[in-house]
Design an enzyme around this catalytic site. Structure first.
Site, PDB file in Angstrom:
ATOM      1  N   HIS A 152     -26.046  15.396   6.541  1.00  0.00           N
ATOM      2  CA  HIS A 152     -26.543  14.403   5.204  1.00  0.00           C
ATOM      3  C   HIS A 152     -25.792  13.162   5.782  1.00  0.00           C
ATOM      4  CE1 HIS A 152     -28.459  12.657   2.092  1.00  0.00           C
ATOM      5  NE2 HIS A 152     -27.463  12.529   1.172  1.00  0.00           N
ATOM      6  N   ARG A 189     -21.147   7.858   4.219  1.00  0.00           N
ATOM      7  CA  ARG A 189     -20.713   9.073   3.231  1.00  0.00           C
ATOM      8  C   ARG A 189     -19.470   9.573   3.648  1.00  0.00           C
ATOM      9  NH1 ARG A 189     -26.216   8.908   4.362  1.00  0.00           N
ATOM     10  NH2 ARG A 189     -27.630   9.050   2.649  1.00  0.00           N
TER      11      ARG A 189
END
Length: 312
Positions: free
Chosen positions: A175, A88
Site C-alpha cells: 500500500h 507511508r
C-alpha cells in the site's frame, strides 16, 4: 458479531465507527484512544445520530484498554498520520512503537479477537502484529487493496462516464507508491476496461491510483483521507460479520503464495466469518510479475528497517 473495538479515535476511526453503527454490523462498538475525553465524545456524538439513521447498537469510548474485553474484532487505526510530501513508510518508526503497545493490550484483553490493521505503513505493521502475537494468519489482516481498488474504480468511472457500481478492479502489492493496479483484471460489467479506455489513459489511471492518497492529502493539506478508508474498512467488516466470503484484496501474511513468505502484502483474499480464510493466486504476466516483485522489495525494505530498530 457482538462487539467491535476501534483503537484510534481519529478521523478514520470515527468514520469507521459511524458507518458500522449505521449499517448495524455489530451489537456494540467501543472506541479507544489515548486522548482524554475524545473517544467518549465521539461515541456520544454518533449515538445521537441513532434516531435519524435508525440504529440501536451500543457505543462507548474510553482511554482504558480494558474496554477491549470481549471484542470479536479489533480495528487498529492508531498512529501518526503522514503529512504532505511524506510517504507511508516515513511514519514507520513512530507508528511501530504505538502498534507494539496496542498489540500487547489486544493480547491481554482480547486474546480471541481478529485484528484488522489500518495504520500505516499497513503492510509492515500487519507483519509486525502477526509476528508479535504469533496468532494464525487468518486472524491478522490489513486494509489496503479494498481502498486502492475503490479509488481505481472511481477514476475509471470518471474516465468513462459509466456507473461505478458496474466497475470491478484489482490492486495488488504494498500500500504505497509501488502498489500494483492490474488492469487485465479490471472490468465494466464483465467487459475488460481496455474495450473502453486507451492504453495511454489506462496507464494514467494506474499512476493516479498509486498516488490516490497523496492527491487527497495534498488537496486537504491538514488531513489524510478518511471517508473512503472508513468505507473500505466497513466493507471488510461486512464480509466477515455476514460470512459473505467476498473476494477482496487485503494485506495478508504470505506462506508461499506468489512465491513469497515471511512478508505481508496485498493479495486477493476470501473474507468470511473466520477472517482471512484463503488467498487466491493469480497467474501474473511478465509485467505484472515484475511490478509485484518491485512492490515486494519495497515492503521487504521496510521490514528490514523494522528489524534494525531497537525494539523489545
Amino acid at each position: 458479531m457482538n462487539k467491535i473495538t476501534i483503537i484510534g479515535a481519529g478521523r478514520v476511526g470515527e468514520t469507521t465507527a459511524q458507518i458500522l453503527a449505521e449499517e448495524e454490523l455489530c451489537r456494540e462498538i467501543a472506541l479507544m484512544d489515548v486522548r482524554e475525553g475524545v473517544p467518549e465524545g465521539i461515541a456520544l456524538d454518533i449515538l445521537q445520530m441513532a434516531p435519524f439513521f435508525e440504529f440501536d447498537c451500543a457505543i462507548s469510548g474510553s482511554n482504558d484498554p480494558q474496554i477491549l474485553r470481549d471484542s470479536n474484532l479489533v480495528i487498529v487505526t492508531a498512529g501518526l498520520p503522514r503529512k504532505p510530501g511524506m510517504s507511508r513508510s516515513d511514519v514507520l518508526e513512530a507508528n511501530v512503537r504505538i502498534i507494539d503497545g496496542v498489540t500487547d493490550q489486544i493480547m491481554q484483553y482480547a486474546p480471541d479477537a481478529m485484528v484488522l490493521i489500518v495504520s500505516n505503513p499497513v503492510d509492515t505493521l500487519t507483519y509486525r502484529v502477526a509476528q508479535r502475537t504469533g496468532w494464525d494468519r487468518s486472524r491478522i489482516f490489513g486494509q489496503a487493496g479494498v481502498l486502492d481498488a475503490s479509488r481505481m474504480a472511481s477514476f475509471i468511472a470518471q474516465e468513462t462516464g459509466f456507473s461505478a457500481l458496474d466497475i470491478t478492479t484489482m490492486v495488488l502489492g504494498g500500500h504505497g507508491d509501488t502498489m500494483v493496479p492490474v488492469p487485465r483484471f479490471c472490468t465494466i460489467n464483465g467487459i475488460p476496461i481496455s474495450h473502453f479506455i486507451s492504453a495511454e489513459r489506462i496507464e494514467a489511471i494506474m499512476e493516479r491510483t498509486r498516488q490516490g492518497g497523496a492527491e487527497i492529502l495534498a488537496l486537504r493539506k491538514n488531513s489524510s483521507a478518511y471517508d473512503a478508508p472508513g468505507a473500505a474498512v466497513a466493507a471488510m467488516v461486512d464480509a466477515i460479520v455476514n460470512n459473505r466470503r467476498r473476494l477482496l484484496s487485503c494485506v495478508a501474511l504470505l506462506e508461499g503464495e506468489y512465491g513469497e513468505s515471511d512478508i505481508a502484502m496485498g493479495v486477493p483474499c476470501v473474507l468470511g466469518e473466520r477472517g482471512m480464510e484463503s488467498i487466491v493466486e493469480l497467474d501474473l504476466n511478465p509485467r505484472e510479475r515484475a511490478d509485484f516483485d518491485r512492490s515486494t522489495s519495497a515492503v521487504r525494505a521496510d521490514i528490514e528497517r523494522l528489524r534494525s530498530l531497537s525494539l523489545p
